[in-house]
Motif scaffolding. Structure first.
Motif, PDB file in Angstrom:
ATOM      1  N   PRO A   1      35.563  12.244  22.533  1.00  0.00           N
ATOM      2  CA  PRO A   1      36.202  11.268  21.712  1.00  0.00           C
ATOM      3  C   PRO A   1      37.893  11.349  22.103  1.00  0.00           C
ATOM      4  N   PRO A   2      38.543  10.480  22.131  1.00  0.00           N
ATOM      5  CA  PRO A   2      39.463  10.782  22.100  1.00  0.00           C
ATOM      6  C   PRO A   2      40.630  11.372  21.126  1.00  0.00           C
ATOM      7  N   PHE A   3      40.477  12.326  20.432  1.00  0.00           N
ATOM      8  CA  PHE A   3      41.027  12.881  19.120  1.00  0.00           C
ATOM      9  C   PHE A   3      42.499  12.795  19.082  1.00  0.00           C
ATOM     10  N   GLN A   4      42.896  12.475  18.188  1.00  0.00           N
ATOM     11  CA  GLN A   4      44.604  12.892  18.272  1.00  0.00           C
ATOM     12  C   GLN A   4      44.621  13.797  16.722  1.00  0.00           C
ATOM     13  N   LEU A   5      45.770  14.408  16.497  1.00  0.00           N
ATOM     14  CA  LEU A   5      45.898  14.595  15.566  1.00  0.00           C
ATOM     15  C   LEU A   5      45.996  14.367  14.216  1.00  0.00           C
ATOM     16  N   PRO A   6      45.156  15.013  13.155  1.00  0.00           N
ATOM     17  CA  PRO A   6      44.779  14.612  11.957  1.00  0.00           C
ATOM     18  C   PRO A   6      45.924  14.387  11.020  1.00  0.00           C
ATOM     19  N   VAL A   7      46.758  14.044  12.004  1.00  0.00           N
ATOM     20  CA  VAL A   7      48.207  13.981  10.110  1.00  0.00           C
ATOM     21  C   VAL A   7      49.181  13.197  11.342  1.00  0.00           C
TER      22      VAL A   7
ATOM     23  N   ARG B   1      52.876  22.683  13.419  1.00  0.00           N
ATOM     24  CA  ARG B   1      52.187  24.333  13.452  1.00  0.00           C
ATOM     25  C   ARG B   1      50.828  24.335  13.762  1.00  0.00           C
ATOM     26  N   LEU B   2      50.351  24.914  14.313  1.00  0.00           N
ATOM     27  CA  LEU B   2      48.476  25.157  14.842  1.00  0.00           C
ATOM     28  C   LEU B   2      48.597  26.568  15.177  1.00  0.00           C
TER      29      LEU B   2
ATOM     30  N   ASP C   1      44.388  25.889  12.062  1.00  0.00           N
ATOM     31  CA  ASP C   1      44.959  26.043  10.381  1.00  0.00           C
ATOM     32  C   ASP C   1      46.276  24.831  11.154  1.00  0.00           C
ATOM     33  N   LEU C   2      46.782  23.724  10.436  1.00  0.00           N
ATOM     34  CA  LEU C   2      47.894  22.827  10.628  1.00  0.00           C
ATOM     35  C   LEU C   2      48.908  23.266   9.432  1.00  0.00           C
TER      36      LEU C   2
END
Length: 210
Positions: free
Chosen positions: A45-51, A58-59, A71-72
């Motif tokens: 799926p077209p995932f985006q950062l969950p923020v 920082r990942l 960890d974000l």
């Protein structure tokens, strides 16, 4: 003169009918539950950062964290209470407590650790793809069965469960396997947990929801 069927024979017939019915039910359940699990996963799926849109985060990972766990942490501002957004549209399949919550809060950030993921959410995106969101501050803002759109808030960043500091633990799963997370069509860069390292990424979770 009418000859009746002996009661013992009738009883055996009833048992056979019930047994056949039970077998039919089990076969139906197997087709509904097992067969979809045997299908290969569909396209990512077209995932985006969950923020939030436009924010740089920082990942990170570290030894013992497990491969592909992300960890974000925000690069600016406080992490506590920041919105956690759905990476893609889907259906909520878990929303509650994973393990034990512990006692770490914004008022008591060094409180006792819990176990597991604390408050968490799992979203099924179809085609055997799922995302997981762990260590949320409070009970999730969604319930099991809810349909969510990409960018919809599902919780707030916290430090519940086995967490040392406020952050979002995030995973992408393809079928039964955890895989490297991709955001905005590109790999995250978080792969093995052999060493402690991090990368920075900017969220594009701001396009019209699909």
């Amino acid at each position: 003169m009418r000859i009746g069927v002996p009661s013992g024979l009738r009883g055996r017939r009833v048992r056979v009918i019930l047994l056949l019915g039970a077998v039919a039910v089990l076969l139906t359940v197997a087709v509904i539950v097992v067969v979809p699990m045997l299908r290969p996963p569909g396209p990512r799926p077209p995932f985006q950062l969950p923020v939030a849109c436009g924010e740089t985060w920082r990942l990170a990972t570290y030894p013992g964290h497990d491969d592909y766990d992300v960890d974000l942490f925000p690069t600016q501002g406080e992490a506590w209470g920041r919105p956690v957004l759905a990476s893609a549209a889907g259906r909520v399949v878990e929303a509650g407590v994973n393990g034990e919550l512990g006692g770490r809060t914004p008022e008591n950030p060094n409180g006792p650790r819990g176990r597991g993921g604390g408050y968490w959410v799992v979203i099924d995106h179809g085609d055997r793809w799922q995302t997981q969101y762990l260590h949320l501050l409070e009970p999730p803002l969604v319930r099991v069965g809810d349909r969510v759109t990409r960018g919809e808030q599902v919780g707030k960043i916290g430090s519940t469960g086995n967490s040392g500091a406020p952050h979002l633990h995030y995973e992408q799963h393809r079928g039964r396997q955890k895989v490297e997370a991709h955001f905005d069509g590109a790999p995250s860069g978080i792969t093995t947990d052999d060493t402690e390292y991090s990368v920075t990424r900017t969220s594009n979770n701001c396009l019209p929801a699909r």
